[in-house]
Design a protein around this motif. Sequence first.
Motif, PDB file in Angstrom:
ATOM      1  N   GLU A   1       3.421  -9.752  24.331  1.00 27.46           N
ATOM      2  CA  GLU A   1       3.516  -8.343  23.944  1.00 27.46           C
ATOM      3  C   GLU A   1       4.253  -8.206  22.611  1.00 27.46           C
ATOM      4  O   GLU A   1       5.262  -8.870  22.372  1.00 27.46           O
ATOM      5  N   ILE A   2       3.727  -7.348  21.744  1.00 23.39           N
ATOM      6  CA  ILE A   2       4.382  -7.027  20.478  1.00 23.39           C
ATOM      7  C   ILE A   2       4.766  -5.554  20.522  1.00 23.39           C
ATOM      8  O   ILE A   2       3.927  -4.681  20.737  1.00 23.39           O
ATOM      9  N   ARG A   3       6.044  -5.300  20.309  1.00 25.10           N
ATOM     10  CA  ARG A   3       6.560  -3.928  20.358  1.00 25.10           C
ATOM     11  C   ARG A   3       6.735  -3.429  18.919  1.00 25.10           C
ATOM     12  O   ARG A   3       7.377  -4.096  18.098  1.00 25.10           O
ATOM     13  N   ILE A   4       6.165  -2.284  18.639  1.00 25.88           N
ATOM     14  CA  ILE A   4       6.137  -1.792  17.264  1.00 25.88           C
ATOM     15  C   ILE A   4       6.838  -0.449  17.117  1.00 25.88           C
ATOM     16  O   ILE A   4       6.975   0.319  18.074  1.00 25.88           O
ATOM     17  N   GLY A   5       7.268  -0.202  15.886  1.00 24.59           N
ATOM     18  CA  GLY A   5       7.819   1.087  15.510  1.00 24.59           C
ATOM     19  C   GLY A   5       7.036   1.628  14.328  1.00 24.59           C
ATOM     20  O   GLY A   5       6.628   0.869  13.448  1.00 24.59           O
ATOM     21  N   LEU A   6       6.805   2.922  14.303  1.00 29.00           N
ATOM     22  CA  LEU A   6       6.071   3.571  13.218  1.00 29.00           C
ATOM     23  C   LEU A   6       7.040   4.363  12.354  1.00 29.00           C
ATOM     24  O   LEU A   6       7.767   5.223  12.855  1.00 29.00           O
ATOM     25  N   ILE A   7       7.040   4.076  11.063  1.00 27.36           N
ATOM     26  CA  ILE A   7       7.882   4.807  10.116  1.00 27.36           C
ATOM     27  C   ILE A   7       6.952   5.571   9.180  1.00 27.36           C
ATOM     28  O   ILE A   7       6.289   4.988   8.320  1.00 27.36           O
ATOM     29  N   GLY A   8       6.868   6.868   9.367  1.00 29.63           N
ATOM     30  CA  GLY A   8       5.934   7.709   8.611  1.00 29.63           C
ATOM     31  C   GLY A   8       4.724   8.019   9.457  1.00 29.63           C
ATOM     32  O   GLY A   8       3.761   7.248   9.483  1.00 29.63           O
TER      33      GLY A   8
ATOM     34  N   THR B   1      -4.859   2.449  15.697  1.00 29.94           N
ATOM     35  CA  THR B   1      -5.600   1.195  15.571  1.00 29.94           C
ATOM     36  C   THR B   1      -4.809   0.036  16.172  1.00 29.94           C
ATOM     37  O   THR B   1      -5.366  -0.820  16.861  1.00 29.94           O
ATOM     38  N   ALA B   2      -3.511   0.011  15.901  1.00 28.94           N
ATOM     39  CA  ALA B   2      -2.666  -1.041  16.462  1.00 28.94           C
ATOM     40  C   ALA B   2      -2.706  -1.007  17.989  1.00 28.94           C
ATOM     41  O   ALA B   2      -2.840  -2.051  18.655  1.00 28.94           O
ATOM     42  N   LEU B   3      -2.638   0.185  18.561  1.00 27.69           N
ATOM     43  CA  LEU B   3      -2.616   0.326  20.016  1.00 27.69           C
ATOM     44  C   LEU B   3      -3.965   0.028  20.658  1.00 27.69           C
ATOM     45  O   LEU B   3      -4.045  -0.156  21.876  1.00 27.69           O
ATOM     46  N   SER B   4      -5.022  -0.038  19.879  1.00 30.68           N
ATOM     47  CA  SER B   4      -6.332  -0.400  20.433  1.00 30.68           C
ATOM     48  C   SER B   4      -6.432  -1.903  20.711  1.00 30.68           C
ATOM     49  O   SER B   4      -7.392  -2.362  21.317  1.00 30.68           O
ATOM     50  N   HIS B   5      -5.433  -2.665  20.263  1.00 33.59           N
ATOM     51  CA  HIS B   5      -5.363  -4.088  20.547  1.00 33.59           C
ATOM     52  C   HIS B   5      -4.621  -4.336  21.854  1.00 33.59           C
ATOM     53  O   HIS B   5      -3.799  -3.516  22.286  1.00 33.59           O
ATOM     54  N   ASP B   6      -4.879  -5.471  22.451  1.00 35.91           N
ATOM     55  CA  ASP B   6      -4.238  -5.824  23.716  1.00 35.91           C
ATOM     56  C   ASP B   6      -2.756  -6.127  23.518  1.00 35.91           C
ATOM     57  O   ASP B   6      -2.350  -6.736  22.524  1.00 35.91           O
TER      58      ASP B   6
END
Length: 451
Positions: A50-57, A68-73
């Motif tokens: 699992e890769i946990r991401i943060g969005l800035i902007g 698009t990122a979340l459409s990946h497994d």
Amino acid sequence: MNNNRRIFLKNLGIAGAAASVMPSLAFSAENKKSEFIKRKVTGFPSAAKEIRIGLIGAGIMGSQDAETALSHDNIKLVAVCDLYTGRLDEAKAKWGEDLFITKNYSDLLNRKDIDAVIIGTTDHWHKQISIDALKAGKHVYCEKPMVHSVEEGHEVINAWKKSGKVFIVGSQGMSSLGNEKAKELLKEGAIGELNYAEGFWARNSPTGAWQYHIPEDASPATVDWKKYVANTEKRPFDAKRFFRWRNYLDYGTGMSGDLFVHLFSSLHFITDSLGPNQISATGGLRYWKDGREVPDVLLGMFDYPKTEAHPPFNLSLRCNFVDGTSGSTYLKLVGSKGSMDVKWDEVVVKRNENTGQDDPFLAEQEKRENLRQPDRKKINPPLETVYTAERGYKGAHYDHFANFFHAIRTNGTVAENPVFGFRAAAPALLCNDSYRQEKFIKWDPVNMKIV
């Protein structure tokens, strides 16, 4: 380039794609042939972690990147940062009430449960947030252009090299099937020796000309304007400068930084070029006289020197926000034997009818057949071949993130690291300088500096 991508490129040969030729179009009256661009390796493996991401902007592009990122497994969005309260509210409504939201990107970078960040802010914040994210130990997906000015490029590159983290620039066409097929065809000599290229990007809609929606509640109470202008000229609150930021030099990079950079990225990938050594631009504000500081018609001319990868050639780029025909986008490469029109999901190869046979064996065979039956008519090869993406193709944007996530999971490389990203951004940014200063600008594409 990772092994999967090398395998994919290797398997894209004409012989391997022969089974996908449409028989009914192989020798049509229009003398055209069509083939599907087939991806033999589907996606990128190693999606277990699992890769946990943060969005800035969390504006238009940032939100699209996150989707698009979340459409990946196995990708989880943990936090969102934006300077406008309305976008933070929308983020929670879209991605869940447990989402961490903030107007201070440092709060997001300080979280230990975030592996990577997407930077979708205005251009003038790309450099500082990228450097701070790398120092915080985060992998970075930064929207193009990588920097706001050429003076910032080496700062980001140096921070990336020290960090050991994955950094990809978001010119998503880099990962397209069209670009990869064009690269293969150019290498095979499909259009002969490259001598000229041109690109065109046109739009004919208010939103396409950066006339973005301004919310009714836009005010100093809902927008952290002080933070927004903290690294540039201090001005009173102006909703247009916040929500339509691409129109203003303090925050955006004009048509060239927004759109030319895509064309540079594609061209450099296809040709293995490091960039031009001379840049010039002209244009004007022809229609959108709304207080913007950048032209709505821009023309760029570029000289590319001879290198080990390619012969010398010229490039012309055009961008038009006053296009009454609704606009078009393409990159064309012209060579001694033909040309290629390159889009992200299609490549059209056109060849000169008088071009001789490339294969020595087939050329000799043809010569002997002509001697044996001099008057017999022949089946002419198609003058135009259209390569289109295979059905089910998820697009360049999806594949660009696939490249990013795969590199994170495998400690691999990406298609557009900061060095490549800066070499695409620099000539685009220098177009603005050439336009404003009304002069040619010399650029060293190897050492990445103004001459």
